[in-house]
Motif scaffolding. Structure first.
Motif, mmCIF file in Angstrom:
data_model
loop_
_atom_site.group_PDB
_atom_site.id
_atom_site.type_symbol
_atom_site.label_atom_id
_atom_site.label_comp_id
_atom_site.label_asym_id
_atom_site.label_seq_id
_atom_site.Cartn_x
_atom_site.Cartn_y
_atom_site.Cartn_z
ATOM 1 N N PHE A 88 9.698 5.242 38.981
ATOM 2 C CA PHE A 88 9.452 3.811 38.768
ATOM 3 C C PHE A 88 8.366 3.272 39.700
ATOM 4 O O PHE A 88 7.416 2.613 39.266
ATOM 5 N N ALA A 89 8.495 3.503 40.998
ATOM 6 C CA ALA A 89 7.523 2.953 41.958
ATOM 7 C C ALA A 89 6.118 3.487 41.664
ATOM 8 O O ALA A 89 5.130 2.745 41.755
ATOM 9 N N ALA A 90 6.032 4.763 41.285
ATOM 10 C CA ALA A 90 4.726 5.351 40.973
ATOM 11 C C ALA A 90 4.109 4.701 39.743
ATOM 12 O O ALA A 90 2.893 4.495 39.669
ATOM 13 N N VAL A 91 4.947 4.367 38.747
ATOM 14 C CA VAL A 91 4.455 3.694 37.538
ATOM 15 C C VAL A 91 3.877 2.330 37.887
ATOM 16 O O VAL A 91 2.786 1.950 37.424
ATOM 17 N N VAL A 92 4.597 1.574 38.726
ATOM 18 C CA VAL A 92 4.109 0.249 39.136
ATOM 19 C C VAL A 92 2.767 0.379 39.858
ATOM 20 O O VAL A 92 1.807 -0.367 39.582
ATOM 21 N N LEU A 96 17.621 3.448 43.619
ATOM 22 C CA LEU A 96 17.240 2.057 43.348
ATOM 23 C C LEU A 96 16.687 1.407 44.609
ATOM 24 O O LEU A 96 15.636 0.750 44.584
ATOM 25 N N GLN A 97 17.385 1.572 45.718
ATOM 26 C CA GLN A 97 16.950 0.961 46.972
ATOM 27 C C GLN A 97 15.613 1.545 47.435
ATOM 28 O O GLN A 97 14.754 0.827 47.971
ATOM 29 N N ALA A 98 15.414 2.845 47.210
ATOM 30 C CA ALA A 98 14.143 3.480 47.592
ATOM 31 C C ALA A 98 12.992 2.918 46.762
ATOM 32 O O ALA A 98 11.889 2.670 47.279
ATOM 33 N N ASN A 99 13.225 2.706 45.464
ATOM 34 C CA ASN A 99 12.184 2.128 44.606
ATOM 35 C C ASN A 99 11.849 0.703 45.016
ATOM 36 O O ASN A 99 10.679 0.301 45.053
ATOM 37 N N LEU A 100 12.884 -0.086 45.343
ATOM 38 C CA LEU A 100 12.642 -1.455 45.795
ATOM 39 C C LEU A 100 11.815 -1.467 47.084
ATOM 40 O O LEU A 100 10.864 -2.248 47.224
#
Length: 692
Positions: free
Chosen positions: A533-537, A567-571
């Motif tokens: 997720f974070a990489a996509v953003v 989830l917390q890592a992505n945030l």
């Protein structure tokens, strides 16, 4: 005295030995080797000259001093004890081919064995052996193999009478189970074996049998043959003990068809359970009730108290369900927190299943104590019945599942009977899902944008991107219809990524035209739990040259409290990029204010349900706004639809407003038109907002 007229009775041999030297001389003249064996001690106590030659002994004293127990195999030892018992019980005698090993050299002999009392009264064995130089090696080896093998070989007359047992068969089947028929625990197995062997000449069958070791499982191979002594038709049986294999197979089957946690039958066992119930129902002209049970709030127990407590809860639910079962009913654990109860019921009693469902609601309402508050786990139950609502298991399960989801949708902790309308709704849903997949492929899922305006001057400072489906035939489909469907079908990640990319791309188009807006995009739990997720953003920001602080990700209040490490890592990762974080629908959950403050939330959106309650709840809202101002976040009021609500929020410290009073969600062109009329008047408000 020759071998042919050797005394057949041991007493005559004893009389010869009493003659002393003259008697021994008579026996020494025999060409047949004769010796007396002490079975208990494993020693030869006497032998004639031919026996000394057979045993390669220098003297009788030399032979007597040899202990043969040390080198005696278990099979030989068992066989000699069998001989001893038969000598005592029925004065038996035997003639067999044996191979002796004097000084390690094999000596194959035809030996006649009979009983001979020793001086102290114990039963010994008189042995008369004759070498068969003409015997072929194969015959010698086969006789030795029959003696030592663990395979149980026996021959029986047509009526089952035992004619022969090798040592292994003799050890397993004592006199009590000597006849073939008496061996079988179930007479049907014996009859089945006889029928098969008489029909085909040979047969293989696994059956439970009585043995000297108790009940065992044997694999039996039976062949028709003739008794070589009488020439009568006979049956040759070779049996091997497969008890351990059968027990392992039973255990493997139990593990495969039972849930390891609760011990209940699992999904694999369900077809046979239903088949048995159906046969019973048809015979008794009764119905079958299939009750699909899902435990509400079970995930909250797992997340709050851990999987160990969740497992205890499942075991307790399984125990209570089992207690409600009558003989012939069945409880199945399908997986997770889903159970299936299958019962037969009198079709003339239309209220019977309803009464059972009410008992289930009562018995499966379980209170679980958590640290801060108690959790109540309750059942949602869907019911379908045979034969009215399905004649096969798949149809009944599908219908009960539909009814269960209807019970959940109606508020949970209740039961719902299947109705035909549910199937039509399901068909409509499947059709809609198929169209949704096509819509994603063809670019029909697009964002509409709803403005957020500055509370002080009404100028637009940002927009929220909201997914819409422009169906080529049905027109615009509301998100309330397709978003829940997308979540159940696992398409929400695809939709979320699609909306994110289109929204950031649109923000770039507007920025290049001089319209610099904050772009807010909703993010689901499933998206935040994706490793990438974070990489996509980050990738989307780079492609469309979007400053991270111009993108705002909206999370629901309950989602923000999730403790999932990924989830917390992505945030944390998107926060590190500089992306803004907003809490949506604030006031509908149980927010941990300290946790929100710790994560440095940029924006909190007060849910429309609180805003619409004005002026009735203005004191509570005043307190909420004051608290949020202390956190130094941008405060947005959602669902503003009247001027009075707009005025109140503006006067009480809310920074931004969003709602139909200003604009519904619209396409990009409408946002551009609105911006054209406000382009120069909102700069000051935007500057203050970014600073926050």
């Amino acid at each position: 005295m020759t071998a042919e007229n050797l005394p057949e009775h041991p007493l005559l041999l004893t009389e010869l030995l009493k003659l002393g030297t003259s008697g021994s001389e008579v026996l020494d003249r025999l060409s047949t080797a004769v010796w007396i064996f002490d079975i208990d001690e494993g020693r030869v106590v006497w032998g004639n000259k031919a026996a000394l030659d057979i045993w390669a002994a220098d003297s009788l004293e030399d032979l007597r001093n040899r202990s043969m127990k040390h080198d005696m195999s278990p099979a030989v030892s068992r066989r000699l004890l069998q001989y001893q018992a038969d000598f005592i019980s029925r004065d038996a005698n035997f003639t067999e081919m044996w191979t002796l090993y004097p000084r390690g050299v094999p000596r194959p002999l035809h030996v006649r064995f009979s009983g001979s009392r020793l001086p102290d009264g114990r039963m010994g064995m008189l042995c008369e052996g004759r070498e068969e130089l003409s015997s072929v090696p194969e015959a010698i080896r086969s006789a030795d193999a029959l003696l030592h093998t663990q395979l149980m070989i026996s021959m029986h007359a047509q009526d089952g009478t035992t004619l022969y047992c090798n040592p292994s068969a003799r050890a397993n089947f004592d006199g009590k189970y000597g006849g073939l028929q008496e061996r079988f625990v179930k007479e049907a197995d014996y009859a089945m074996l006889l029928e098969a062997v008489n029909a085909a000449g040979e047969a293989r069958h696994i059956a439970e049998v009585w043995t000297s070791r108790g009940r065992r499982w044997h694999e039996l191979i039976a062949r028709l043959c003739y008794d070589p002594i009488s020439g009568s038709p006979s049956i040759l049986i070779s049996a091997s003990d497969v008890t351990e294999l059968k027990e392992a197979e039973t255990l493997a089957q139990k593990l495969a068809y039972h849930d390891p946690l609760t011990g209940l039958p699992n999904r694999l066992a369900l077809p046979q359970i239903f088949a048995d119930l159906k046969a019973r129902a048809v015979q008794e002209d009764s119905g079958i009730g299939l009750l699909f049970i899902d435990l509400d709030q079970f995930k909250a127990v797992n997340d709050t108290l851990g999987h160990l407590q969740g497992d205890k809860l499942l075991c307790e639910a399984a125990r209570r369900l089992t207690e409600l079962c009558r003989e012939g009913d069945a409880v199945v654990r399908l997986g997770g927190d889903e159970f299936l109860l299958l019962v037969t019921w009198p079709q003339e009693d239309t209220l019977w299943l309803e009464a059972l469902a009410k008992r289930l609601i009562e018995r499966l309402s379980l209170a679980v104590q958590a640290e801060r508050h108690d959790l109540m786990v309750t059942p949602s139950i869907g019911i379908a019945s045979f034969p009215a609502q399905g004649n096969d298991l798949q149809t009944l399960m599908r219908n009960a599942d539909l009814a269960m989801y209807e019970a959940k949708g109606a508020g949970r902790n209740r039961y719902f009977f299947y109705e035909e309308a549910l199937s039509r709704a399901r068909e409509d849903e499947l059709e809609l899902l198929s169209g949704l997949r096509d819509g994603l492929r063809q670019g029909h899922i697009i964002p509409f944008y709803q403005p957020r305006v500055c509370a002080s001057d009404g100028k637009m400072v940002g927009v929220e991107a909201l997914a819409r489906w422009k169906h080529p035939v049905q027109g615009l489909i509301a998100p309330a219809r397709f978003i829940p469907l997308a979540e159940r079908a696992g398409l929400i990640n695809h939709i979320g990524t699609t909306i994110l990319e289109q929204a950031v791309k649109q923000r770039q188009i507007w920025a290049e035209g001089g319209l610099d807006l904050i772009m807010s995009v909703n993010v689901s739990l499933r998206q935040l739990c994706q490793p990438e997720f974070a990489a996509v953003v980050k990738k989307v920001l780079a492609i469309y040259d979007c400053p991270p602080d111009r993108l705002e990700l909206e999370l629901t209040e309950t989602l923000f409290s999730e403790s999932d490490p990924l989830l917390q890592a992505n945030l944390a990762a998107v926060r590190d990029f500089g992306v803004r974080i907003a809490i949506d629908d604030f006031g509908t959950g149980y927010s941990n204010i300290a946790r929100l403050n710790e994560m440095s939330v940029d924006c909190i959106k007060i849910d429309r349900s609180l805003i619409s309650g004005l002026p009735r709840n203005q004191e509570m809202l005043t307190l909420v706004i004051s608290m949020l101002n202390l956190m130094q976040v941008t405060i947005v009021a959602e669902g503003v639809e009247t001027e009075s609500v707009s005025d109140w929020t503006r006067q009480n410290g809310v920074h931004e407003l969003q709602g139909y009073l200003f604009s519904p969600p619209v396409e990009p062109e409408a946002i551009e038109a609105l911006a054209d009329s406000q382009r120069l008047s909102g700069q000051e408000c935007r500057s203050r907002r970014v600073a926050n």
